[in-house]
Design a protein around this motif. Structure first.
Motif, PDB file in Angstrom:
ATOM      1  N   PRO A  38       0.828  -1.209   0.000  1.00 34.65           N
ATOM      2  CA  PRO A  38       0.000   0.000   0.000  1.00 34.65           C
ATOM      3  C   PRO A  38       0.861   1.257   0.000  1.00 34.65           C
ATOM      4  O   PRO A  38       2.009   1.252   0.466  1.00 34.65           O
ATOM      5  N   SER A  39       0.310   2.337  -0.527  1.00 39.30           N
ATOM      6  CA  SER A  39       1.042   3.603  -0.574  1.00 39.30           C
ATOM      7  C   SER A  39       0.081   4.761  -0.416  1.00 39.30           C
ATOM      8  O   SER A  39      -1.113   4.649  -0.690  1.00 39.30           O
ATOM      9  N   LEU A  40       0.622   5.879   0.030  1.00 37.51           N
ATOM     10  CA  LEU A  40      -0.100   7.147   0.125  1.00 37.51           C
ATOM     11  C   LEU A  40       0.761   8.201  -0.534  1.00 37.51           C
ATOM     12  O   LEU A  40       1.929   8.378  -0.174  1.00 37.51           O
ATOM     13  N   GLY A  41       0.209   8.892  -1.520  1.00 42.30           N
ATOM     14  CA  GLY A  41       0.968   9.915  -2.215  1.00 42.30           C
ATOM     15  C   GLY A  41       0.569  11.317  -1.779  1.00 42.30           C
ATOM     16  O   GLY A  41      -0.588  11.565  -1.437  1.00 42.30           O
ATOM     17  N   ILE A  42       1.531  12.218  -1.785  1.00 39.15           N
ATOM     18  CA  ILE A  42       1.268  13.643  -1.588  1.00 39.15           C
ATOM     19  C   ILE A  42       1.680  14.347  -2.866  1.00 39.15           C
ATOM     20  O   ILE A  42       2.824  14.225  -3.305  1.00 39.15           O
ATOM     21  N   GLU A  43       0.746  15.057  -3.477  1.00 34.15           N
ATOM     22  CA  GLU A  43       1.011  15.698  -4.763  1.00 34.15           C
ATOM     23  C   GLU A  43       0.333  17.071  -4.812  1.00 34.15           C
ATOM     24  O   GLU A  43      -0.844  17.197  -4.471  1.00 34.15           O
ATOM     25  N   TRP A  44       1.087  18.053  -5.238  1.00 30.16           N
ATOM     26  CA  TRP A  44       0.598  19.438  -5.307  1.00 30.16           C
ATOM     27  C   TRP A  44      -0.276  19.684  -6.529  1.00 30.16           C
ATOM     28  O   TRP A  44      -1.263  20.414  -6.468  1.00 30.16           O
ATOM     29  N   ASP A  45       0.108  19.111  -7.665  1.00 31.94           N
ATOM     30  CA  ASP A  45      -0.532  19.453  -8.937  1.00 31.94           C
ATOM     31  C   ASP A  45      -1.916  18.823  -9.060  1.00 31.94           C
ATOM     32  O   ASP A  45      -2.077  17.602  -8.962  1.00 31.94           O
ATOM     33  N   ARG A  46      -2.900  19.647  -9.296  1.00 27.06           N
ATOM     34  CA  ARG A  46      -4.276  19.157  -9.372  1.00 27.06           C
ATOM     35  C   ARG A  46      -4.461  18.189 -10.539  1.00 27.06           C
ATOM     36  O   ARG A  46      -5.217  17.206 -10.429  1.00 27.06           O
TER      37      ARG A  46
END
Length: 455
Positions: free
Chosen positions: A36-44
Motif C-alpha cells: 500500500p502507498s499514500l501519495g502527496i502531490e501538489w498538482d491538481r
C-alpha cells in the motif's frame, strides 16, 4: 520472470509515503508488489489521474504537510520515498539547482545539526534562484520529523528510497553521509541508516523501452542491513553515434548488440533491451497499435543537446520521455508521417511502462507522463529496497483495475476534503510546484514559453 532478489522481506507490513507523487509511477510499482502507498502531490492535474487510478492521495503542498499536518499522516507508514522536482538540476532546466548545490549541502548539514526549522525556512527564502531547488530537502526533513512527531512515538522510517536526475548525485551523496552518521532523535540519540552506494542506473537495463538515467539513494535502518541496488535484467543500449538514423547499418549493429550473453556461471543471462516496436506495435491485444517500421523524431536533442534532433527506429528503445513527448514526430519507414503523426498520451505512458489502459486525466498530460517514475523501474528499486520478490511477467501485463465513480469520490474526499472539488487544505495556484514542475494553467510562464504563448 524469476526474482533476482532473495525473498526475505524484513518488514511485516510495508507502507509507503510517496512525496511529490506525480500521476503515480512509484505507486503503480507499489501496487504491482502488493504494497500500500499514500501519495502527496501538489498538482491538481496529477491528482485527477491518481484519483481515476484509485490511488490514495493527499492533494497538498509537501512542505505544508510537514509543517502543519504531519501528525495526521498514518502512524504505520514505514517507507519514505519520492523524487523532488528535478528541473533545476536537469540538463534541460535552467541550472539554478546546480549553481546552488553548495548552499543546499549547507542546509542538509544544518538540518541534521538540529537547527530550528524556522531559521532554515528564513534562510531558504533568501536563497536566490528557482524555489523548487529547496524541495530536495523535504525528504530529509520528513525523516527527521518522524523522529520527533508524537503521533509516531519517535519511530523512524525503516526504509528511504529517493530518485532524481544524475545532476543531483552530489546531494544524494551528502544525504548518504548524514544518514550513515545518524539523524537527531529523542534525547540526543542518533538514528543511523545503512546506505547502498548512490548510483545512477539506466532504466532500459530493467526492461523499460526507453533510455533514461536516474540516480538512486536507497537506505535502511542499520538493524535491517545494507540494501543492495536492483540487479539489471536487460542489456543496456549503446548508441552508435550522436544520431540514430534507423538506417539498415545502424539496425544491424543494434541487433548484434542484442545478443544475451551470460554474465557468470551462476547468473541469469541479461535479456535484450526492449524496443519501442515491441510495446507499441499492433497485436491481438492492441489492434490500435503502430504498424512497423516507424521512426521517432525527438523534439529534444540527441545527447542532451537541444540543437540536435535525434531519431530512433522502432527496433530501438525510445529517447527519454519528457514533458514534451507529445511533440515527438512519428514517421513511416519511407519518411512520410505516420498516423497519428505524434505519440499519443497512452503510447507515451506505455513507453514509461504504465499499463496501456492507465486512466490519464486532468490537463497537461504530457507533463504528467514525462516526469513520472517508470513503474517497471520503480518496481525493481522498491523490490530491492524491501527485499521483495518481483511479480511474474503475466502480472505486469494485467489491465489496470477499473475505478468506479463512488470510489473516486471517496478518494477525492479523503485527499481534497470534498467529494467533488478542492477543500481548504488543497494548495492554491502559485503556492508551490508539483513533481512535474507544473502548477497547472495558472502558473505564469516566462521566457521562450511566454513568448510562444503570446503568438
Amino acid at each position: 520472470m524469476t526474482s533476482p532478489y532473495p525473498a526475505a522481506p524484513f518488514l511485516e507490513n510495508p507502507y509507503i509515503l510517496d512525496l511529490f507523487a506525480g500521476p503515480g509511477g512509484l505507486d503503480v510499482a507499489a501496487h504491482m508488489l502488493a504494497v500500500p502507498s499514500l501519495g502527496i502531490e501538489w498538482d491538481r492535474n496529477a491528482c485527477e489521474t491518481r484519483y481515476a487510478a484509485g490511488l490514495p492521495t493527499w492533494h497538498a503542498d509537501v512542505s505544508a504537510v510537514r509543517r502543519e499536518r504531519f501528525h495526521e499522516l498514518p502512524k504505520d507508514l514505514t517507507v519514505l520515498a519520492g523524487g523532488p522536482p528535478c528541473q533545476t538540476y536537469s540538463v534541460a532546466g535552467n541550472g539554478a539547482g546546480r549553481k546552488a548545490l553548495k548552499e543546499v549541502e549547507r542546509f542538509i548539514r544544518a538540518l541534521v545539526d538540529g537547527i530550528d526549522d524556522t531559521v532554515i525556512d528564513k534562510q531558504l527564502e533568501e536563497l536566490n534562484g528557482d524555489p523548487r531547488t529547496a524541495l530536495v530537502l523535504e525528504p530529509l526533513r520528513y525523516a527527521i520529523k518522524a523522529l520527533t512527531c508524537p503521533n509516531r512515538d519517535g519511530r523512524p522510517f525503516d526504509v528511504i528510497v529517493l530518485e532524481q536526475v544524475p545532476g543531483v548525485k552530489a546531494l544524494w551523496d551528502v544525504y548518504a553521509e548524514v544518514l550513515t552518521a545518524g539523524l537527531p532523535g529523542k534525547d540526543g540519540e542518533r538514528v543511523r541508516y545503512a546506505v547502498a552506494k548512490v548510483s545512477t542506473l539506466r532504466t532500459e537495463a530493467y526492461g523499460v523501452p526507453q533510455t533514461r538515467r536516474r540516480t538512486i539513494l536507497m537506505a535502511r535502518l542499520s538493524e535491517h542491513g545494507v540494501p543492495e541496488l536492483p540487479t539489471p535484467t536487460h542489456r543496456t543500449y549503446k548508441p552508435l553515434g550522436p544520431e540514430q538514423s534507423g538506417s539498415a547499418g545502424a539496425k544491424g549493429a543494434a541487433e548484434a548488440d542484442q545478443i544475451a550473453l551470460p554474465v557468470g556461471e551462476t547468473e541469469t543471462p541479461l535479456r535484450p533491451w526492449v524496443s519501442m516496436g515491441e510495446v507499441l506495435k499492433v497485436t491481438n491485444d492492441r489492434p490500435q497499435g503502430r504498424e512497423t517500421p516507424f521512426t521517432i523524431v525527438s523534439n529534444y536533442g540527441s545527447g542532451g543537446d537541444p540543437k540536435k534532433r535525434g531519431m530512433r527506429a522502432d527496433d530501438q528503445p525510445a529517447f527519454t520521455v519528457t514533458g514534451k513527448v507529445s511533440r515527438n514526430a512519428v514517421r513511416r519507414g519511407d519518411g512520410t508521417p505516420h498516423s497519428p503523426d505524434r505519440l499519443t498520451i497512452p503510447e507515451a505512458g506505455i513507453l514509461q511502462t504504465f499499463p496501456p489502459d492507465y486512466p490519464w486525466s486532468g490537463g497537461d498530460q504530457s507533463q504528467q507522463v514525462g516526469n513520472a517514475v517508470p513503474p517497471l523501474f520503480g518496481m525493481h528499486v522498491l523490490a530491492a529496497a524491501l527485499a521483495l520478490p518481483l511479480p511474474s511477467e503475466e502480472k505486469l501485463r494485467e489491465n489496470w483495475p477499473e475505478v468506479g465513480d463512488e470510489e473516486r469520490a471517496s478518494l477525492r474526499k479523503e485527499g481534497c476534503g470534498a467529494p467533488d472539488g478542492c477543500g481548504p487544505n488543497c494548495p492554491q495556484p502559485g503556492g508551490q510546484f508539483s513533481s512535474s514542475g507544473s502548477s497547472g494553467s495558472s502558473r505564469p510562464r516566462t521566457g521562450v514559453s511566454a513568448k510562444r504563448s503570446e503568438k
